[in-house]
Design a protein around this motif. Structure first.
Motif, short mmCIF file in Angstrom:
data_model
loop_
_atom_site.label_atom_id
_atom_site.label_comp_id
_atom_site.label_asym_id
_atom_site.label_seq_id
_atom_site.Cartn_x
_atom_site.Cartn_y
_atom_site.Cartn_z
N ASP A 168 0.94 -1.24 -0.22
CA ASP A 168 -0.24 -0.14 0.04
C ASP A 168 0.69 0.74 0.31
O ASP A 168 1.48 1.19 0.93
N LEU A 169 0.91 2.26 -1.48
CA LEU A 169 1.12 3.87 -1.03
C LEU A 169 1.45 4.03 -0.32
O LEU A 169 2.83 4.77 0.27
N LEU A 170 0.15 4.79 0.33
CA LEU A 170 0.14 5.41 1.07
C LEU A 170 1.05 5.12 2.51
O LEU A 170 1.50 5.91 3.17
N THR A 171 0.47 3.64 3.02
CA THR A 171 0.97 2.88 4.55
C THR A 171 2.38 3.20 4.16
O THR A 171 2.75 3.93 5.46
N THR A 172 3.22 3.03 3.18
CA THR A 172 4.39 2.96 2.53
C THR A 172 5.22 4.47 3.04
O THR A 172 6.13 4.49 3.89
N ILE A 173 4.15 5.22 2.63
CA ILE A 173 4.64 6.57 2.72
C ILE A 173 4.58 7.60 3.88
O ILE A 173 6.36 7.96 4.63
N VAL A 174 4.20 7.03 4.79
CA VAL A 174 3.37 7.62 5.61
C VAL A 174 4.67 7.26 6.66
O VAL A 174 5.24 7.35 7.66
N VAL A 175 4.61 6.03 6.63
CA VAL A 175 5.89 4.85 8.10
C VAL A 175 7.00 5.54 8.14
O VAL A 175 7.46 5.44 8.69
N GLY A 176 6.97 5.24 6.23
CA GLY A 176 8.70 5.98 6.08
C GLY A 176 8.99 7.15 6.30
O GLY A 176 9.70 7.08 7.10
N MET A 177 8.06 8.50 6.47
CA MET A 177 8.48 9.60 6.87
C MET A 177 8.81 9.33 8.45
O MET A 177 9.02 9.90 9.03
N LEU A 178 7.63 8.82 9.07
CA LEU A 178 7.40 8.33 10.71
C LEU A 178 8.99 8.02 10.65
O LEU A 178 9.67 8.85 11.61
N ALA A 179 8.99 7.30 10.43
CA ALA A 179 9.93 6.28 10.72
C ALA A 179 11.90 7.44 10.57
O ALA A 179 12.38 7.62 11.43
N PHE A 180 11.85 8.10 9.20
CA PHE A 180 12.98 9.03 9.07
C PHE A 180 12.58 10.23 10.46
O PHE A 180 13.77 10.46 11.12
N GLY A 181 11.80 10.38 10.84
CA GLY A 181 11.80 11.55 11.64
C GLY A 181 12.17 11.30 13.05
O GLY A 181 12.65 11.93 13.66
#
Length: 105
Positions: A86-99
């Motif tokens: 799921d693209l949206l989940t991947t983007i959100v989790v990736g951004m949260l992980a980066f932060g």
């Protein structure tokens, strides 16, 4: 006045190029080998954009170590993307992980 003419000229050229391509879109078909080759364009372009941003975050050369927050977040995003698909989940989790990694490191 010169800037206005320059901007109008650039707009005309840009519109003209795109209009010609869009107007002729339904009048020809690509051969099978071209369609197969074009399927690889989006992954290649995304890879060319993402890999340097992940491995060279500070323009100090390649940073392939555990202190690189971008690399760690990208690994988390890849795992989430492979599991969830799921693209949206991947983007959100990736951004949260980066932060989180940026804050922790």
């Amino acid at each position: 006045m010169n800037e206005t003419l320059m901007i109008a000229g650039m707009a005309f050229v840009t519109f003209g190029i795109r209009y010609v391509l869009l107007a002729s879109a339904g009048h020809f078909t690509f051969p099978r080998w071209a369609k197969t080759g074009l399927d690889f364009v989006p992954p290649a372009v995304l890879t060319a954009i993402i890999v340097p941003a992940v491995l060279i975050p500070n323009s100090n050369g390649i940073e392939f170590h555990l202190q690189n927050a971008s690399l760690l977040a990208a690994c988390v995003a890849v795992v989430v993307g492979l599991i969830r698909k799921d693209l949206l989940t991947t983007i959100v989790v990736g951004m949260l992980a980066f932060g989180l990694f940026k804050w922790l490191l």
